[in-house]
Design a protein around this motif. Structure first.
Motif, PDB file in Angstrom:
ATOM      1  N   LEU A 259       0.821  -1.214   0.000  1.00  0.00           N
ATOM      2  CA  LEU A 259       0.000   0.000   0.000  1.00  0.00           C
ATOM      3  C   LEU A 259       0.854   1.262   0.000  1.00  0.00           C
ATOM      4  N   LYS A 260       1.976   1.242   0.694  1.00  0.00           N
ATOM      5  CA  LYS A 260       2.823   2.434   0.789  1.00  0.00           C
ATOM      6  C   LYS A 260       3.406   2.848  -0.566  1.00  0.00           C
ATOM      7  N   ASP A 261       3.341   1.932  -1.536  1.00  0.00           N
ATOM      8  CA  ASP A 261       3.902   2.226  -2.858  1.00  0.00           C
ATOM      9  C   ASP A 261       2.939   2.974  -3.775  1.00  0.00           C
ATOM     10  N   PHE A 262       1.732   3.270  -3.284  1.00  0.00           N
ATOM     11  CA  PHE A 262       0.716   3.896  -4.122  1.00  0.00           C
ATOM     12  C   PHE A 262       0.590   5.387  -3.831  1.00  0.00           C
ATOM     13  N   ASP A 263       0.318   6.125  -4.884  1.00  0.00           N
ATOM     14  CA  ASP A 263      -0.139   7.508  -4.755  1.00  0.00           C
ATOM     15  C   ASP A 263      -1.641   7.446  -4.517  1.00  0.00           C
ATOM     16  N   LYS A 264      -2.085   7.810  -3.321  1.00  0.00           N
ATOM     17  CA  LYS A 264      -3.467   7.576  -2.920  1.00  0.00           C
ATOM     18  C   LYS A 264      -4.474   8.403  -3.720  1.00  0.00           C
ATOM     19  N   ARG A 265      -3.998   9.362  -4.461  1.00  0.00           N
ATOM     20  CA  ARG A 265      -4.909  10.121  -5.325  1.00  0.00           C
ATOM     21  C   ARG A 265      -5.552   9.218  -6.365  1.00  0.00           C
ATOM     22  N   PHE A 266      -4.935   8.080  -6.656  1.00  0.00           N
ATOM     23  CA  PHE A 266      -5.419   7.206  -7.720  1.00  0.00           C
ATOM     24  C   PHE A 266      -6.270   6.052  -7.199  1.00  0.00           C
ATOM     25  N   SER A 267      -6.609   6.064  -5.922  1.00  0.00           N
ATOM     26  CA  SER A 267      -7.475   5.003  -5.398  1.00  0.00           C
ATOM     27  C   SER A 267      -8.872   5.129  -6.008  1.00  0.00           C
ATOM     28  N   ILE A 268      -9.581   3.999  -6.044  1.00  0.00           N
ATOM     29  CA  ILE A 268     -10.962   4.002  -6.516  1.00  0.00           C
ATOM     30  C   ILE A 268     -11.901   4.470  -5.412  1.00  0.00           C
ATOM     31  N   ASP A 269     -11.600   4.082  -4.184  1.00  0.00           N
ATOM     32  CA  ASP A 269     -12.528   4.296  -3.072  1.00  0.00           C
ATOM     33  C   ASP A 269     -12.106   5.475  -2.199  1.00  0.00           C
ATOM     34  N   ILE A 270     -13.068   5.970  -1.447  1.00  0.00           N
ATOM     35  CA  ILE A 270     -12.830   7.103  -0.552  1.00  0.00           C
ATOM     36  C   ILE A 270     -11.827   6.750   0.537  1.00  0.00           C
ATOM     37  N   ASP A 271     -11.812   5.480   0.980  1.00  0.00           N
ATOM     38  CA  ASP A 271     -10.907   5.056   2.044  1.00  0.00           C
ATOM     39  C   ASP A 271      -9.478   4.824   1.556  1.00  0.00           C
ATOM     40  N   GLU A 272      -9.247   4.936   0.267  1.00  0.00           N
ATOM     41  CA  GLU A 272      -7.929   4.846  -0.351  1.00  0.00           C
ATOM     42  C   GLU A 272      -7.280   3.480  -0.109  1.00  0.00           C
ATOM     43  N   ARG A 273      -8.085   2.421  -0.297  1.00  0.00           N
ATOM     44  CA  ARG A 273      -7.600   1.053  -0.123  1.00  0.00           C
ATOM     45  C   ARG A 273      -7.703   0.227  -1.409  1.00  0.00           C
ATOM     46  N   VAL A 274      -8.426   0.700  -2.411  1.00  0.00           N
ATOM     47  CA  VAL A 274      -8.694  -0.087  -3.613  1.00  0.00           C
ATOM     48  C   VAL A 274      -8.048   0.595  -4.828  1.00  0.00           C
ATOM     49  N   TYR A 275      -7.296  -0.208  -5.610  1.00  0.00           N
ATOM     50  CA  TYR A 275      -6.573   0.341  -6.749  1.00  0.00           C
ATOM     51  C   TYR A 275      -6.770  -0.536  -7.982  1.00  0.00           C
ATOM     52  N   ARG A 276      -6.617   0.078  -9.146  1.00  0.00           N
ATOM     53  CA  ARG A 276      -6.860  -0.596 -10.422  1.00  0.00           C
ATOM     54  C   ARG A 276      -5.576  -1.257 -10.945  1.00  0.00           C
ATOM     55  N   ILE A 277      -5.750  -2.437 -11.541  1.00  0.00           N
ATOM     56  CA  ILE A 277      -4.662  -3.125 -12.236  1.00  0.00           C
ATOM     57  C   ILE A 277      -5.151  -3.409 -13.646  1.00  0.00           C
ATOM     58  N   GLU A 278      -4.507  -2.808 -14.622  1.00  0.00           N
ATOM     59  CA  GLU A 278      -4.963  -2.910 -16.003  1.00  0.00           C
ATOM     60  C   GLU A 278      -4.017  -3.796 -16.816  1.00  0.00           C
ATOM     61  N   PHE A 279      -4.603  -4.594 -17.692  1.00  0.00           N
ATOM     62  CA  PHE A 279      -3.848  -5.520 -18.535  1.00  0.00           C
ATOM     63  C   PHE A 279      -4.024  -5.121 -20.002  1.00  0.00           C
ATOM     64  N   TYR A 280      -2.899  -5.061 -20.713  1.00  0.00           N
ATOM     65  CA  TYR A 280      -2.891  -4.654 -22.116  1.00  0.00           C
ATOM     66  C   TYR A 280      -2.170  -5.717 -22.950  1.00  0.00           C
ATOM     67  N   LYS A 281      -2.586  -5.802 -24.197  1.00  0.00           N
ATOM     68  CA  LYS A 281      -1.951  -6.719 -25.141  1.00  0.00           C
ATOM     69  C   LYS A 281      -1.806  -6.001 -26.473  1.00  0.00           C
ATOM     70  N   ASN A 282      -0.574  -5.916 -26.950  1.00  0.00           N
ATOM     71  CA  ASN A 282      -0.314  -5.216 -28.218  1.00  0.00           C
ATOM     72  C   ASN A 282      -0.875  -3.796 -28.197  1.00  0.00           C
ATOM     73  N   SER A 283      -0.682  -3.109 -27.090  1.00  0.00           N
ATOM     74  CA  SER A 283      -1.111  -1.715 -26.865  1.00  0.00           C
ATOM     75  C   SER A 283      -2.621  -1.535 -26.784  1.00  0.00           C
ATOM     76  N   GLU A 284      -3.363  -2.634 -26.837  1.00  0.00           N
ATOM     77  CA  GLU A 284      -4.818  -2.568 -26.724  1.00  0.00           C
ATOM     78  C   GLU A 284      -5.248  -3.038 -25.336  1.00  0.00           C
ATOM     79  N   PHE A 285      -6.327  -2.447 -24.827  1.00  0.00           N
ATOM     80  CA  PHE A 285      -6.791  -2.762 -23.479  1.00  0.00           C
ATOM     81  C   PHE A 285      -7.489  -4.113 -23.454  1.00  0.00           C
ATOM     82  N   CYS A 286      -7.192  -4.915 -22.429  1.00  0.00           N
ATOM     83  CA  CYS A 286      -7.840  -6.219 -22.260  1.00  0.00           C
ATOM     84  C   CYS A 286      -8.869  -6.210 -21.129  1.00  0.00           C
ATOM     85  N   PHE A 287      -8.405  -5.951 -19.919  1.00  0.00           N
ATOM     86  CA  PHE A 287      -9.331  -5.997 -18.783  1.00  0.00           C
ATOM     87  C   PHE A 287      -8.714  -5.299 -17.579  1.00  0.00           C
TER      88      PHE A 287
END
Length: 436
Positions: A396-424
């Protein structure tokens, strides 16, 4: 009150079929033609009615006979918290102009009402004041509509099981008055004698129904009640008595109380975007930036029946009923498909396999196992110069909390890409603040 949502009912909400543009949620049992139709949201500024209809659709399981629910008839007016952006929809059931923007909705709900299977119709409202048969002041008087079961006439001319409107309304009144939160919340029957005394009501949904030999009632909680949860409580009390009268047996996984309803109303449910992003809308931040979606033809599916998306410039504003929940600021990508269904991660030193849009929970740290075909972007991870953020142990200490999804700043997004296109997108949820 941690588990008050029926999984089956949420599935129904996500997949509710449309009748035209109308969301019609059905719970039916074989070999039964007795059907209660409940309609919420004909007036967009009466949230007690449409939130009650939504809870009815998603938190009740019907065991005998049938329940149909239209939770959000006047969708745009609900988002606008306006009685009727195109005029009063409940005054368009006798005559409506061809160019009226509400015409298709009105015609579609008429068709639903006239379905042979529909046995009784409830139209849910919030009305001003507290109805009293004698004048007791500005709020308590005969001109008030709040806390009433409204009928257009005492009975239908053709004998049928639910044609004695006055008796049914009196039975509902008696049942509701046994469960009052405050003494002055008393419920009563208001007969508008529509055919002879009320030209405005002759244009209404309920009068359209009764003139087509469909028993119909309006349920009105009071706008003067202090909370939305109280309005919803009285609506559900009345609806349950109608179901009892119609021998519609049901279950709910919560005790019917103002407090429990308040907890349910706090749960905004989830939003699935294009089948590759899932976002919990409860406790969400006011804005999420750089959401990877397509430039057009995006598909938004809500677990909450009152979910709605309004485009505002380039942003997407998310509503639950009249509540603005969050703003999605997009970053447009081409969508890669097909993508893998699972990914591997090391979570608290344990290797796990996770579904591609899942949320996983971490005490200390995690690492996404590297897959040479995919690039990982951990949103908010404070790293410099890394194109792929797999194979890195992150806490958790490695995150910039401005980018959390939730107000409590505990949930963060992990995005997967393939060939520069978004997967999930997946999500990591830190259970404890391990920065201390």
């Amino acid at each position: 009150m941690k588990n008050i949502t029926l999984k089956l009912s949420l599935f129904l909400a996500l997949l509710a079929p449309l009748f035209g543009d109308i969301q019609l949620i059905k719970q039916e049992n074989n070999n039964s033609d007795t059907t209660l139709l409940v309609i919420g949201g004909i007036h967009g500024d009466e949230p007690g009615g449409y939130f009650a209809a939504s809870i009815l659709a998603t938190h009740y399981k019907i065991d005998s006979n049938n329940l149909w629910v239209v939770p959000n008839l006047n969708k745009d007016s609900i988002v606008g918290n306006n009685r009727g952006l195109n005029g009063d929809m409940n005054r368009k059931f006798s005559v409506i102009k061809e160019n009226d923007k509400d015409k298709q909705t009105v015609e579609d709900i008429k068709k639903i009402i006239l379905q042979k299977k529909v046995s009784l119709v409830l139209n849910l409202h919030d009305g001003n004041g507290f109805y009293r048969k004698t004048n007791k002041g500005n709020i308590f008087n005969p001109n008030a509509w709040g806390q009433t079961c409204v009928i257009d006439q005492c009975a239908l001319p053709i004998d049928q099981p639910f044609g004695n409107l006055n008796k049914i309304a009196l039975d509902v009144k008696e049942a509701v008055n046994k469960r009052l939160i405050e003494e002055h919340h008393t419920f009563d029957v208001k007969n508008t004698n529509t055919k002879f005394d009320d030209e405005a009501m002759q244009l209404s949904l309920t009068y359209f129904a009764v003139t087509n030999n469909k028993p119909a009632f309006a349920i009105e909680s009071s706008k003067n009640l202090p909370s939305l949860s109280q309005k919803v409580f009285y609506h559900l009390l009345a609806i349950e008595e109608f179901m009892n009268i119609m021998n519609i047996s049901f279950k709910r996984e919560f005790e019917l109380s103002e407090q429990n309803i308040d907890e349910i109303l706090k749960n905004n449910g989830s939003l699935i975007i294009n089948s590759n992003i899932s976002i919990d809308l409860t406790n969400i931040k006011n804005i999420l930036s750089f959401v990877p979606i397509k430039s057009e033809n995006n598909v938004f599916k809500f677990s909450n029946t009152l979910g709605n998306i309004v485009k505002d410039g380039r942003n997407f504003v998310v509503y639950i009923g009249n509540k603005k929940v969050t703003i999605l600021a997009p970053q447009y990508f081409e969508m890669q498909g097909p993508c893998k269904k699972e990914f591997e991660a090391i979570v608290d030193n344990q290797r796990v396999s996770l579904n591609n849009t899942s949320e996983f929970f971490v005490n200390d740290d995690f690492k996404i196992v590297k897959d040479d075909e995919y690039r990982v972007n951990i949103i908010g991870y404070k790293a410099i110069g890394r194109v792929d953020e797999s194979d890195i142990t992150v806490s958790l200490k490695d995150f910039d909390k401005r980018f959390s999804i939730d107000i409590d700043e505990r949930v963060y997004r992990i995005e997967f890409y393939k060939n520069s296109e978004f997967c999930f997108m997946s999500k990591v949820h830190f259970k404890e603040d391990n920065t201390k």
